[in-house]
Design an enzyme around this catalytic site. Structure first.
Site, PDB file in Angstrom:
ATOM      1  N   THR A  67     -15.927  58.636 -17.173  1.00  0.00           N
ATOM      2  CA  THR A  67     -15.172  57.856 -16.894  1.00  0.00           C
ATOM      3  C   THR A  67     -15.160  56.896 -18.198  1.00  0.00           C
ATOM      4  O   THR A  67     -15.980  55.897 -18.127  1.00  0.00           O
ATOM      5  CB  THR A  67     -15.050  57.052 -15.605  1.00  0.00           C
ATOM      6  OG1 THR A  67     -15.082  58.090 -14.476  1.00  0.00           O
ATOM      7  CG2 THR A  67     -13.900  56.040 -15.212  1.00  0.00           C
ATOM      8  N   LYS A 111      -7.532  58.341 -13.347  1.00  0.00           N
ATOM      9  CA  LYS A 111      -8.555  57.789 -12.635  1.00  0.00           C
ATOM     10  C   LYS A 111      -8.672  56.375 -12.576  1.00  0.00           C
ATOM     11  O   LYS A 111      -9.191  55.804 -11.537  1.00  0.00           O
ATOM     12  CB  LYS A 111     -10.122  58.184 -13.757  1.00  0.00           C
ATOM     13  CG  LYS A 111     -11.369  57.530 -13.344  1.00  0.00           C
ATOM     14  CD  LYS A 111     -11.588  58.283 -11.886  1.00  0.00           C
ATOM     15  CE  LYS A 111     -13.071  57.665 -11.271  1.00  0.00           C
ATOM     16  NZ  LYS A 111     -14.082  58.296 -12.054  1.00  0.00           N
ATOM     17  N   LYS A 119     -17.743  48.611 -14.344  1.00  0.00           N
ATOM     18  CA  LYS A 119     -17.438  49.049 -15.669  1.00  0.00           C
ATOM     19  C   LYS A 119     -16.035  49.802 -15.519  1.00  0.00           C
ATOM     20  O   LYS A 119     -15.505  49.634 -16.436  1.00  0.00           O
ATOM     21  CB  LYS A 119     -18.688  50.152 -16.151  1.00  0.00           C
ATOM     22  CG  LYS A 119     -18.215  51.047 -17.186  1.00  0.00           C
ATOM     23  CD  LYS A 119     -17.282  52.316 -17.436  1.00  0.00           C
ATOM     24  CE  LYS A 119     -18.421  53.437 -16.803  1.00  0.00           C
ATOM     25  NZ  LYS A 119     -17.402  54.664 -16.886  1.00  0.00           N
TER      26      LYS A 119
END
Length: 314
Positions: free
Chosen positions: A119, A194, A262
């Site tokens: 990711t 995502k 994050k």
């Protein structure tokens, strides 16, 4: 050393010809993902920054596939591979294992494909797509959803960005660890999708945290309430899988708060760039910052409830 039972739940795999693949990064996601590739009959060479972890993986999965090995650099792992899969921590880690010294791109044969399950930002996906093309390689950004359990069970949802022809070549192999492997657009589209996923999860988990905390403060039987409302419009994956453990103060289910922060940082940065308004996401990001300050950096994302109420005794 006797090989251990593989730490994946194997299942029937779709028929596809055996491929020679590499897997870069054997964390909580990559370790079982690479294992599913071996169990599906593919020849697999792995690389991990901690060499002992790569050795452990080979010892474990030699029981399901004789053609497994580890390499000491991403470049060596990628040599002669048809497809190189990778799952590392962030943009900088991704650059290091692809275009850095000893990176995979230096070892990949012309026409080989790098499939990135990290990711990361859409910008780095586009950057590496262009770098791959310049070297006669191919690149797909393919972040995953489903958590550690999804990786272990071979049931990940994979959101892809890149070229259709390249995607079509990768998809039959990636089905080894996927329940859905979907192309959503050009380079970077997987990472953007995502981000959509993480926005939705953040809001749902905060709402569920408040609902469970309210039920606890009201003296209700939380499991009974969850059983009832999960059969109606409030139902969600998070409710089905996390509500009861949230009330019990159990926060050990894989996807850590540090990782979520994050991811939400990437979301908020992209939102500033593209003009999307994300007030709830920004607020939940700050709530996760509170959880970190409580010492919950490695708790899973359902730990948002810890800000609201003292969990019931386990």
């Amino acid at each position: 050393m006797t090989a251990q039972t593989p730490s994946i739940n194997t299942r029937p795999y779709p028929s596809s010809s055996s491929a020679k693949v590499a897997f870069i990064g054997l964390g909580v996601m990559g370790y079982p993902m690479a294992g599913h590739l071996a169990a599906a009959g593919h020849e697999v060479v792995v690389y991990n920054r901690t060499r002992a972890k790569a050795q452990q993986w080979v010892e474990e999965f030699a029981a399901v596939q004789a053609k497994v090995a580890f390499a000491d650099t991403p470049e060596a792992a990628a040599k002669d591979a048809d497809i190189v899969f990778g799952c590392v921590g962030n943009d900088d880690d991704l650059r290091a294992v692809t275009i850095g010294a000893g990176g995979a791109f230096a070892g990949m044969k012309r026409g080989a494909i790098y499939v990135d399950h990290t990711t990361a930002s859409a910008d780095v996906a586009r950057e590496l797509y262009a770098a791959a093309k310049a070297q006669g390689l191919q690149f797909i950004d393919a972040p995953v959803s489903g958590g550690q359990a999804g990786a272990q069970n071979g049931q990940l949802t994979v959101m892809c960005g890149g070229d259709q022809e390249v995607f079509d070549h990768v998809a039959p192999v990636a089905q080894a660890f996927s329940r859905a492997f979907t192309l959503l657009g050009g380079s970077g589209a997987g990472q953007l999708a995502k981000m959509v996923n993480q926005i939705a999860i953040a809001g749902v988990v905060q709402g569920l945290s408040e609902a469970v905390a309210f039920a606890m403060q009201a003296g209700l039987d939380v499991p009974a309430v969850i059983d009832v409302i999960s059969k109606g419009a409030a139902q969600s994956w998070q409710m089905e899988n996390r509500a009861k453990t949230m009330a019990q103060g159990q926060f050990e289910f894989g996807f850590a708060v540090d990782w979520m922060r994050k991811d939400l940082g990437l979301v908020l940065e992209e939102g500033r760039r593209n003009g999307a308004h994300l007030p709830v996401t920004a607020l939940v990001d700050q709530f996760y910052s509170d959880v970190q300050a409580m010492g919950g950096q490695r708790w899973d994302t359902s730990s948002l409830i810890a800000r609201l109420v003292k969990p019931a005794a386990k």
